[in-house]
Design a protein around this motif. Sequence first.
Motif, PDB file in Angstrom:
ATOM      1  N   GLY A   1      16.637  33.027  -4.807  1.00  0.00           N
ATOM      2  CA  GLY A   1      18.067  33.180  -4.608  1.00  0.00           C
ATOM      3  C   GLY A   1      18.498  34.380  -3.786  1.00  0.00           C
ATOM      4  N   THR A   2      17.572  35.258  -3.408  1.00  0.00           N
ATOM      5  CA  THR A   2      17.938  36.419  -2.591  1.00  0.00           C
ATOM      6  C   THR A   2      18.438  35.931  -1.238  1.00  0.00           C
ATOM      7  OG1 THR A   2      16.255  37.786  -3.670  1.00  0.00           O
ATOM      8  CG2 THR A   2      17.129  38.577  -1.566  1.00  0.00           C
ATOM      9  N   ARG A   3      19.621  36.362  -0.867  1.00  0.00           N
ATOM     10  CA  ARG A   3      20.251  35.930   0.388  1.00  0.00           C
ATOM     11  C   ARG A   3      19.841  36.883   1.518  1.00  0.00           C
ATOM     12  NH1 ARG A   3      23.471  31.954  -0.439  1.00  0.00           N
ATOM     13  NH2 ARG A   3      24.641  32.245   1.490  1.00  0.00           N
ATOM     14  N   VAL A   4      19.052  36.349   2.457  1.00  0.00           N
ATOM     15  CA  VAL A   4      18.492  37.142   3.544  1.00  0.00           C
ATOM     16  C   VAL A   4      19.072  36.676   4.879  1.00  0.00           C
ATOM     17  CG1 VAL A   4      16.374  37.784   4.779  1.00  0.00           C
ATOM     18  CG2 VAL A   4      16.330  37.476   2.285  1.00  0.00           C
ATOM     19  N   LEU A   5      19.528  37.632   5.664  1.00  0.00           N
ATOM     20  CA  LEU A   5      19.876  37.344   7.046  1.00  0.00           C
ATOM     21  C   LEU A   5      18.736  37.883   7.896  1.00  0.00           C
ATOM     22  CD1 LEU A   5      21.842  36.283   9.176  1.00  0.00           C
ATOM     23  CD2 LEU A   5      22.854  38.572   9.246  1.00  0.00           C
ATOM     24  N   LEU A   6      18.008  36.981   8.550  1.00  0.00           N
ATOM     25  CA  LEU A   6      16.869  37.341   9.383  1.00  0.00           C
ATOM     26  C   LEU A   6      17.353  37.456  10.825  1.00  0.00           C
ATOM     27  CD1 LEU A   6      13.792  37.770   9.674  1.00  0.00           C
ATOM     28  CD2 LEU A   6      13.588  35.274   9.918  1.00  0.00           C
ATOM     29  N   VAL A   7      17.349  38.683  11.342  1.00  0.00           N
ATOM     30  CA  VAL A   7      17.781  38.933  12.716  1.00  0.00           C
ATOM     31  C   VAL A   7      16.524  38.948  13.568  1.00  0.00           C
ATOM     32  CG1 VAL A   7      19.053  40.484  14.247  1.00  0.00           C
ATOM     33  CG2 VAL A   7      19.716  40.288  11.828  1.00  0.00           C
ATOM     34  N   ASP A   8      16.334  37.864  14.321  1.00  0.00           N
ATOM     35  CA  ASP A   8      15.078  37.636  15.022  1.00  0.00           C
ATOM     36  C   ASP A   8      15.372  36.848  16.291  1.00  0.00           C
ATOM     37  OD1 ASP A   8      12.337  37.503  15.509  1.00  0.00           O
ATOM     38  OD2 ASP A   8      11.844  36.574  13.601  1.00  0.00           O
ATOM     39  N   VAL A   9      14.385  36.690  17.129  1.00  0.00           N
ATOM     40  CA  VAL A   9      14.526  35.892  18.340  1.00  0.00           C
ATOM     41  C   VAL A   9      14.264  34.443  17.953  1.00  0.00           C
ATOM     42  CG1 VAL A   9      13.670  35.504  20.673  1.00  0.00           C
ATOM     43  CG2 VAL A   9      13.806  37.821  19.775  1.00  0.00           C
ATOM     44  N   GLU A  10      15.337  33.667  17.760  1.00  0.00           N
ATOM     45  CA  GLU A  10      15.206  32.301  17.251  1.00  0.00           C
ATOM     46  C   GLU A  10      14.433  31.385  18.181  1.00  0.00           C
ATOM     47  OE1 GLU A  10      19.077  30.848  16.238  1.00  0.00           O
ATOM     48  OE2 GLU A  10      19.417  32.459  14.831  1.00  0.00           O
ATOM     49  N   ASN A  11      14.605  31.546  19.476  1.00  0.00           N
ATOM     50  CA  ASN A  11      13.931  30.673  20.434  1.00  0.00           C
ATOM     51  C   ASN A  11      12.653  31.303  20.960  1.00  0.00           C
ATOM     52  OD1 ASN A  11      15.892  28.632  20.245  1.00  0.00           O
ATOM     53  ND2 ASN A  11      17.239  29.827  21.556  1.00  0.00           N
TER      54      ASN A  11
END
Length: 149
Positions: free
Chosen positions: A7-17
């Motif tokens: 349930g931990t809400r994580v925003l992953l800031v990464d190079v999606e493509n």
Amino acid sequence: MSGPFAGTRVLLVDVENDPTGHAGLRKRALERLGCVVATSDLREKKGLLSRWRGGSSQERLGKAVLQHQAQLVLVVEGAELTAGMITSLKRDSDAVWAAWFIGETRSLPLMEALSVAYDVLLVPGTDLVEHLRGGSRPPTIHLPPGCDP
């Protein structure tokens, strides 16, 4: 949902493509730990939809943090953020901000400069842990490179 971080809400800031597909593997690994993961790619996007959506990288990231109600913002390799941007964004939420340096692409001076803004640093080498530890810097944790087949 199960897993140690269920349930931990994580925003992953990464190079999606990312052409190597590593961004998708990182997201999947977090989901396997039980995290609810949203992603954000801050690179300048081209095209009509991007121009319509508008906003700076900082504004887009701020919206993503609030919309996802992130408890953890995990920024991979700095993702083109400055310490000032991170400090400003941290004021608007209670999320923990972690920098995940996964390769040797970042120079030590840049890691040092960004370290003042983060709550936690994850680095690929034990030598970096020793160098970045102490003073007013956040906790620095050795996280060796790995693979989620």
